[in-house]
Design an enzyme around this catalytic site. Structure first.
Site, PDB file in Angstrom:
ATOM      1  N   THR A 159       0.829  -1.201   0.000  1.00  0.00           N
ATOM      2  CA  THR A 159       0.000   0.000   0.000  1.00  0.00           C
ATOM      3  C   THR A 159       0.863   1.251   0.000  1.00  0.00           C
ATOM      4  OG1 THR A 159      -1.666  -1.227   1.272  1.00  0.00           O
ATOM      5  CG2 THR A 159      -1.914   1.163   1.138  1.00  0.00           C
ATOM      6  N   ASP A 160       1.906   1.261   0.809  1.00  0.00           N
ATOM      7  CA  ASP A 160       2.851   2.380   0.810  1.00  0.00           C
ATOM      8  C   ASP A 160       3.476   2.561  -0.574  1.00  0.00           C
ATOM      9  OD1 ASP A 160       2.460   2.962   3.468  1.00  0.00           O
ATOM     10  OD2 ASP A 160       4.253   1.929   4.175  1.00  0.00           O
TER      11      ASP A 160
END
Length: 283
Positions: A159-160
């Protein structure tokens, strides 16, 4: 980091005492070559592999933004830079006169990218965001793991990483727009929006077909065979995405007639008869 790969000069601003938190995210650490000029200690013997993996191409400075002198330095930098990327909770930099509305007065061409957990608006706007939390909240952990097992985190901070990639694309688009308008923009990127968007076909299957997402292990809900199989000396991953590939697979494993079996002629047939197909392949 990607902008640096393309030739941009990157100046990373860190905490004046401890620096970036990820410097200590280890082991493993890469030992300092000149420890006299560092904060080396038994618990902090060098730069973490984690930090080094996401900070190439970057120069680094330490600034105390709580001091007027520090804010002056940042304002001067912003007046000369093309892009500013920040990941504070919404409104924090504005309280220091370092928000987009403040800095676009000193540099109207500035592209100001804000990366947060939940975006600039909404009831969660002031909450910090971490990859693992967003994976859980936005549904990624719900669809990751074995069918009869618990939710599982993806092996890297996907996600990052994806939020960074989305932000990179938005910055490039803003720079192109600036060539036409002469003005920068404020980019609002969030972990939650990114993770929701990359649910991709899982999300559309629910919106279009009402199919509730679930965990499939290494299998695919819409393709078969498409998974890991156990063998006598390890595991093998097979993915046959169309009928030609399935026929090639059948020939490769010495079962050419399997591709002619009426239960497995098309992908839709194979998905409908997945259990029987897997039993044959595993046998």
């Amino acid at each position: 980091m990607l902008l640096g790969d393309l030739g941009a000069e990157i100046i990373k601003v860190e905490h004046p005492l401890r620096g970036d938190d990820t410097r200590t995210w280890g082991p493993p650490f890469k030992t300092y070559k000149n420890p006299k000029n560092t904060t080396q200690s038994p618990s902090f013997p060098g730069e973490s592999a984690y930090y080094l993996s996401v900070n190439r191409n970057k120069k680094s400075i330490a600034i105390d933004m709580k001091k007027e002198s520090g804010r002056r330095i940042l304002t001067e930098l912003a007046s000369k830079c093309d892009i500013l990327v920040e990941n504070f909770v919404p409104g924090k930099l504005a309280k220091m006169q370092l928000g987009y509305n403040d800095l676009q007065l000193v540099n109207p061409r500035l592209v100001y990218a804000s990366i947060t957990g939940y975006g600039q608006t909404g009831p969660y706007r002031n909450k910090p965001g971490y990859d693992v939390i967003i994976e859980a909240e936005a549904g990624l952990m719900h669809i990751t793991g074995e069918e009869d097992g618990p939710p599982v985190k993806v092996g890297v901070a996907v996600t990052d990483i994806m939020t960074g990639l989305y932000t990179h694309g938005a910055i490039m688009a803003a720079l192109l727009a600036r060539d036409k308008t002469g003005r920068g923009q404020h980019i609002d990127a969030s972990l939650l929006q990114t993770q929701t968007s990359i649910l991709a076909n899982i999300a559309s299957s629910y919106l279009i077909g009402g199919q509730e997402a679930r965990r499939w292990g290494t299998r695919h809900p819409s393709i078969a065979p498409y998974q890991v199989f156990a063998t006598l000396d390890g595991s093998v991953c097979i993915g046959a995405g169309n009928n030609t590939q399935f026929a090639s697979l059948c020939n490769a494993i010495g079962m050419p007639n399997l591709a002619l079996d009426k239960r497995f002629v098309t992908n839709a047939d194979r998905v409908s008869n997945r259990r029987a197909l897997i039993q044959i392949l595993e046998g």
